[in-house]
Write a protein that holds these residues in place. Structure first.
Motif: not given
Length: 230
Positions: A86, A108, A111-112, A116-118
């Motif tokens: 990622t 979390k 995303l950090k 863009d989406k999990t």
């Protein structure tokens, strides 16, 4: 309309199901996995498959994945690898990263570092994601029966700034709007502008449909298909 370019990294249960679902849609698919055995499992479905270690930044750079419309990283069982991939793809300029997670904490972190989406997928979710990637205006679908559905969909351009009454959705398309979702701007504690969602579950005929809104509509599936293609 140009075909969507979609890359799937990781061909485990979810990744292979996603590739199978996407293969039925009008899109170009690139599949990547480090395992030759897993690659063979989908080789009779798509042609563009690569055996490679996706944690190798040089390999990802050569593949030029930033040209892809969507990249799905489907290796949630390997936390370190999914986080690393990622980060690398984000730094290489990937447009949209959708990453499989196996816990809230994992999501979390993803995303950090640039996701863009999990997602926390099963087989049915793979099929649902495939359809949402192709029909980008559709946000959510709930099927009530073989013939009727409730769908959450972005307001089409031709209905911008029209009231529900003027949109003639019921008369023209035989559909009913049951809710409107709007993004409302607000100032954060830092003085920056952010948005929150506001859902009107009892819209009146005079409520205005605006760009950026989404509407929950219910109706016969064939009528919904016609409406989403506007």
């Amino acid at each position: 309309m140009a075909k969507k370019q979609i890359a799937v990294i990781g061909l485990g249960k979810f990744g292979s199901n996603l590739v199978k679902s996407l293969s039925k849609e009008n899109c170009d698919i690139l599949a990547i996995d480090i395992s030759e055995e897993k690659v063979k499992d989908v080789s009779d479905i798509i042609n563009n498959i690569i055996v490679a270690d996706a944690t190798d930044e040089k390999i990802l750079e050569k593949l030029n994945l930033k040209s892809m419309d969507d990249i799905i990283i489907s290796i949630g069982n390997n936390l370190e690898a999914s986080i690393l991939i990622t980060m690398i793809l984000k730094n290489l300029g990937a447009k949209k990263l959708i990453v499989k997670a196996n816990s809230i904490l994992h999501a979390k972190i993803l995303l950090k570092v640039g996701a863009d989406k999990t997602i926390f997928p099963e087989k049915d979710e793979a099929e649902k994601l495939a359809k949402s990637l192709i029909s980008s205006n559709i946000l959510e679908t709930i099927t009530f029966s073989e013939n009727y559905s409730l769908i959450d969909i972005k307001v089409p351009k031709l209905l911008y700034n029209k009231s529900i009454l003027d949109s003639q959705i019921r008369n023209k398309y035989k559909l009913n709007i049951v809710a409107i979702k709007k993004k409302i701007p607000f100032l954060t504690e830092n003085g920056e502008t952010d948005f929150k969602e506001d859902i009107n579950i009892l819209p009146s005929s005079s409520d205005i449909l605006e760009e950026g809104d989404s509407i929950f509509i219910i109706g016969y599936k064939d009528d919904i298909i016609k409406f989403k293609n506007l």
